[in-house]
Scaffold this motif. Structure first.
Motif, PDB file in Angstrom:
ATOM      1  N   PHE A 137       4.017  -9.045  -2.561  1.00 48.84           N
ATOM      2  CA  PHE A 137       3.074  -7.930  -2.605  1.00 48.84           C
ATOM      3  C   PHE A 137       2.001  -8.058  -1.529  1.00 48.84           C
ATOM      4  N   ALA A 138       1.673  -9.278  -1.128  1.00 49.06           N
ATOM      5  CA  ALA A 138       0.722  -9.446  -0.018  1.00 49.06           C
ATOM      6  C   ALA A 138       1.289  -8.827   1.253  1.00 49.06           C
ATOM      7  N   GLY A 159       2.919  -3.155   6.286  1.00 47.30           N
ATOM      8  CA  GLY A 159       3.360  -3.272   4.903  1.00 47.30           C
ATOM      9  C   GLY A 159       4.237  -2.118   4.457  1.00 47.30           C
ATOM     10  N   ALA A 160       5.028  -2.369   3.399  1.00 48.33           N
ATOM     11  CA  ALA A 160       5.971  -1.361   2.912  1.00 48.33           C
ATOM     12  C   ALA A 160       5.265  -0.137   2.336  1.00 48.33           C
ATOM     13  N   VAL A 214      -4.659  -6.198  -7.157  1.00 47.96           N
ATOM     14  CA  VAL A 214      -4.290  -7.442  -7.826  1.00 47.96           C
ATOM     15  C   VAL A 214      -3.854  -7.163  -9.271  1.00 47.96           C
ATOM     16  N   MET A 215      -4.581  -6.306  -9.952  1.00 48.20           N
ATOM     17  CA  MET A 215      -4.237  -5.967 -11.330  1.00 48.20           C
ATOM     18  C   MET A 215      -2.880  -5.290 -11.407  1.00 48.20           C
ATOM     19  N   ALA A 238      -3.522 -17.494  -9.723  1.00 50.67           N
ATOM     20  CA  ALA A 238      -2.465 -17.585  -8.711  1.00 50.67           C
ATOM     21  C   ALA A 238      -2.410 -16.330  -7.846  1.00 50.67           C
ATOM     22  N   VAL A 239      -2.472 -15.169  -8.483  1.00 50.93           N
ATOM     23  CA  VAL A 239      -2.369 -13.912  -7.734  1.00 50.93           C
ATOM     24  C   VAL A 239      -3.553 -13.740  -6.796  1.00 50.93           C
ATOM     25  N   VAL A 240      -4.767 -13.974  -7.294  1.00 51.57           N
ATOM     26  CA  VAL A 240      -5.959 -13.812  -6.464  1.00 51.57           C
ATOM     27  C   VAL A 240      -5.976 -14.855  -5.341  1.00 51.57           C
TER      28      VAL A 240
END
Length: 307
Positions: A132-133, A141-142, A170-171, A242-244
């Motif tokens: 997603f990054a 980006g896509a 992020v959410m 982890a995501v952040v």
């Protein structure tokens, strides 16, 4: 006889409880102890400083901003994730009731959809965050490429570079990565509900909405309540960290717009060498987590339905 039974129970539970106390309870006690010291985490030497770390905590603007973000996570993520999971699970198990071969059934292709929804669970959260990054990249980006392909060249957000959008991005990743687990969980619960209930509602002319709120949700309430607590702990713990940490600049940026409490604990302990202050933030995180679980269990308490 009773005396022997209790000795067996105590003997059976002694080893697991000892392991739990050693690896779970004792670290909590240590964290609370270190929060009253000036330990750096790099030196074995430290001294007691009383409530100075807590005084610093209450005057720390970054802490309050991180707490606000964590509370937003714990309030919205379970609501959105469980809401979507309940909707998808209901449609996959009950929503296709007008098919000719069965009065009550899932939508056509429900078996494929279950696999598709569960697929993100196969990937680690680190891989999901990296994917997603790249997708959020404003230049290549896509997502922006897709907007450009459909003629929306003027709509090219910065996504993770925009302080007003970064937290919501992020959410969205956390929702996408966890909703499939709850779809499978709720589908298993719905499969155990007798079909007679749905068929009776169908004969009475009940709509899908009425069937969901009158039959499905009450009979799944215990599962939903447990899922709410579990999702809240994920939102306050390793998943959000982890995501952040992987997706955002800084990490936690821009301008601390995505900093959450677990990330702040990590930064203070391992980046800034302030382990005692990090444990103080960890104690605050523990209080928030316990309060959230207690509130959910209290507000969600209702009479158990048997069927």
């Amino acid at each position: 006889m009773q005396h022997g039974k209790y000795r067996f129970i105590v003997g059976f539970l002694a080893a697991p409880m000892a392991i739990y106390a050693l690896f779970v309870i004792w670290p909590f006690i240590q964290s609370i102890y270190y929060s009253f010291t000036d330990w750096t985490g790099l030196s074995p030497e430290f001294k007691m400083v009383g409530f100075k770390n807590f005084e610093r905590l209450f005057s720390d603007e970054i802490f309050w901003k991180s707490l606000q973000h964590s509370l937003l996570f714990v309030l919205l993520l379970p609501l959105v994730t469980l809401g979507l999971a309940l909707f998808f699970a209901f449609m996959l198990n009950v929503g296709g009731r007008h098919r000719k071969e069965s009065a009550i059934s899932g939508v056509r292709g429900s078996s494929f959809y279950k696999i598709a929804y569960f697929f993100p669970q196969v990937l680690s959260i680190a891989i999901v965050s990296l994917l997603f990054a790249f997708a959020y990249n404003p230049n290549s980006g896509a997502i922006n490429s897709a907007l450009q392909a459909v003629g929306l060249d003027s709509v090219q957000p910065e996504w993770l570079g925009d302080p007003n959008l970064a937290l919501w991005c992020v959410m969205a990743v956390l929702v996408w990565s966890t909703v499939g687990f709850f779809v499978v969980l709720f589908s298993a619960g719905m499969a155990s509900i007798p079909k007679d209930f749905y068929e009776a509602a169908l004969l009475d002319g009940a709509s899908r909405v009425t069937t969901f709120f009158r039959i499905t949700l009450p009979l799944l309430w215990d599962t939903v309540q447990s899922g709410w607590v579990y999702m809240g702990i994920l939102a306050l713990g390793a998943e959000s960290f982890a995501v952040v940490h992987i997706m955002t600049v800084g990490p936690g940026g821009p301008d601390y717009s995505t900093t959450v409490l677990p990330l702040l604990v990590y930064q203070k302990a391992f980046r800034d060498g302030q382990a005692a202050y990090a444990t103080t933030i960890g104690v605050a995180l523990l209080v928030v987590t316990l309060a959230f679980a207690a509130v959910v269990m209290r507000l969600g308490r209702r009479e158990r339905l048997e069927y």
